[in-house]
Design an enzyme around this catalytic site. Structure first.
Site, short mmCIF file in Angstrom:
data_model
loop_
_atom_site.label_atom_id
_atom_site.label_comp_id
_atom_site.label_asym_id
_atom_site.label_seq_id
_atom_site.Cartn_x
_atom_site.Cartn_y
_atom_site.Cartn_z
N GLU A 1 -16.38 -5.86 -22.36
CA GLU A 1 -17.41 -5.38 -21.57
C GLU A 1 -18.71 -5.18 -22.18
O GLU A 1 -18.74 -5.32 -23.17
CB GLU A 1 -16.71 -3.86 -20.94
CG GLU A 1 -15.47 -3.93 -20.36
CD GLU A 1 -15.48 -4.41 -18.84
OE1 GLU A 1 -16.60 -4.55 -18.15
OE2 GLU A 1 -14.60 -4.72 -18.26
N VAL B 1 -9.50 -7.72 -9.88
CA VAL B 1 -8.19 -7.68 -9.60
C VAL B 1 -7.70 -7.73 -8.09
O VAL B 1 -6.87 -8.45 -7.76
CB VAL B 1 -7.18 -6.76 -10.27
CG1 VAL B 1 -6.00 -6.53 -9.88
CG2 VAL B 1 -7.55 -6.78 -11.77
N GLY C 1 -17.02 -12.93 -21.55
CA GLY C 1 -16.03 -12.02 -20.52
C GLY C 1 -15.05 -11.27 -20.96
O GLY C 1 -14.32 -10.59 -20.16
N LYS D 1 -2.33 2.94 -22.40
CA LYS D 1 -1.07 2.37 -22.01
C LYS D 1 -0.04 2.89 -23.02
O LYS D 1 1.10 3.00 -22.79
CB LYS D 1 -1.24 0.87 -22.45
CG LYS D 1 -2.38 0.29 -21.52
CD LYS D 1 -2.91 -1.22 -22.12
CE LYS D 1 -3.96 -1.69 -21.09
NZ LYS D 1 -4.51 -2.99 -21.68
N ASP E 1 -8.44 2.42 -24.37
CA ASP E 1 -7.60 1.69 -23.48
C ASP E 1 -6.21 1.43 -23.92
O ASP E 1 -5.25 1.69 -23.11
CB ASP E 1 -8.17 0.33 -23.11
CG ASP E 1 -7.61 -0.77 -22.31
OD1 ASP E 1 -7.56 -0.47 -21.12
OD2 ASP E 1 -6.85 -1.49 -22.93
#
Length: 436
Positions: free
Chosen positions: A190, A14, A187, A205, A201
């Site tokens: 992970e 990023v 990809g 959020k 995850d």
């Protein structure tokens, strides 16, 4: 033209995207803002990550303290990740009165209350659009665009890895492990996919969205989490027959006069709902406001370009604040606490899909129905398949669709059902959402 100086700490995927896109579109951004975003520092201890970036060598440093201690650097971008060093960087930057931009969802979910308090204490600000759903501007929408609204319902497909796996399983009839392996090769997952496939995850959020939407810190520990490992190809096929698609869904309900519930789990959603058609690595968030009504946000939830777009949008807000002399013009988090109450998973009410693996003999349905009836749970339908379970010889799958019931009652009933001699494997429970 005025300019603000920026120090970027963390030049991974990023971070590299931010450098590339900020450099490439610098003139466009400056024309639109009337202030130039000057990337004064790019910091990473790993030289391989900064090698080849389109910035002068004098801009690159491995020393984060050099960046943090520079009095001429106005904004710090934290893209290190994790909850250790990243937290130190952010609190250090805030203590110096610098504005922070971060994409660190885990850090905010676990320590957001402390970090936002630090920003307020030091009369500065923190921006975090990139922490939820990559390039989708959901944070800005909730905080600014929908400022007049209570939010009775927010539903989100907020993890691209899980959505990719479930989409491939649905479209191609493949099993979970096979699709996960393919996602890792491409990809999209992970090497250690635990945080994604076990729902952590998405829960990070969901915690951020719920806290922002309802004006009090709901806390990661109060977010109910289930992953997708127990969802089988058989479940997907049966769901299709019943008119549903299975998605890992973040659900935030309540507000106004109702307690707030925050949960993440696999969910049967009707084929007719727009979220059922969100496939691959894409994310989507459906927001219902009491003033605006139903809205939908859709786009890429991860990746260098999508996430860097969100980071740069935060830089733009920070730059405009500097330009007009109001660093806290839009506060990072506003606590209004009009309804700071939470509903636990025990109190949540939903409909349910149960997949039982049972002995292939008579009277099984009656035994299971008796347990459900004793718990006050109503059965909507029953499906039985003749095909034996390969992992449990002399057994067959049995599907119960249940009417609305409290989660605690269903889980207690399932525990009793699983103790019946006719049950050969642990029962799979998936909640059903009707979006009403």
């Amino acid at each position: 033209m005025k300019q603000i100086n920026i120090g970027l700490i963390g030049a991974g995927i990023v971070g590299g995207g931010v450098v590339k896109n900020l450099t490439r579109n610098s003139d466009l951004i400056a024309e639109r803002l009337g202030i130039r975003l000057n990337l004064k520092w790019v910091c990473d201890k790993d030289e391989s990550k900064t090698k080849g970036l389109p910035v002068p060598a004098s801009v690159i440093t491995p020393d984060a303290q050099r960046v943090l201690g520079d009095p001429d650097t106005h904004v710090i971008i934290e893209l290190v990740g994790g909850t250790g060093f990243a937290k130190t960087v952010i609190l250090d930057a805030l203590s110096r009165g610098k504005v922070v931009v971060t994409a660190n969802k885990a850090l905010l979910a676990h320590h957001g209350e402390e970090i936002f308090a630090a920003a307020t204490k030091h009369n500065t600000n923190i921006f975090y659009e990139a922490s939820v759903c990559g390039g989708i501007p959901i944070i800005k929408a909730l905080r600014e665009g929908f400022v007049a609204n209570h939010f009775p319902l927010i539903y989100g497909i907020v993890n691209g890895t899980c959505n990719y796996i479930l989409s491939r399983m649905t479209a191609e009839g493949k099993d979970f492990n096979d699709v996960l392996a393919e996602a890792q090769k491409l990809g999209y997952a992970e090497a250690d996919p635990t945080l994604d496939i076990e729902g952590g995850d998405s829960a990070h959020k969901a915690t951020i969205l719920a806290s922002l939407a309802h004006g009090f810190w709901t806390g990661y520990d109060n977010t109910y989490v289930e992953g997708i490992k127990h969802v089988s190809q058989f479940d997907i096929q049966i769901a299709r027959e019943l008119g549903y698609t299975i998605k890992l869904l973040a659900i935030i309900k309540g507000g106004d006069a109702q307690p707030v519930e925050v949960r993440v789990h696999p969910t049967l959603i009707p084929h007719s709902h727009v979220l059922a058609s969100v496939n691959g690595v894409f994310n989507a968030v459906a927001v219902r406001g009491d003033v605006v009504g139903d809205t939908m946000f859709y786009g890429r939830g991860a990746g260098a370009d999508a996430t860097s777009s969100a980071v740069i949008s935060d830089l733009a807000d920070a730059a405009l604040n500097y330009k007009f002399g109001s660093i806290q013009r839009v506060p990072a988090f506003v606590a209004h606490r009009l309804n700071a109450r939470l509903r636990t998973i025990d109190e949540v009410e939903s409909r349910y899909y149960l997949r039982l693996t049972v002995a292939d003999e008579s009277g099984v349905i009656a035994k299971v129905a008796t347990v459900l009836a004793e718990a006050g749970i109503s059965i909507a339908s029953v499906l039985q398949r003749e095909a034996p379970e390969p992992k449990a010889p002399n057994s067959v799958p049995l599907i119960f669709m249940l009417h609305t019931a409290k989660d605690a009652a269903v889980r207690s009933a399932v525990e009793k059902i699983d103790r019946l001699p006719v049950i050969k494997q642990k029962t799979v429970v998936i909640r059903v959402e009707s979006f009403e």
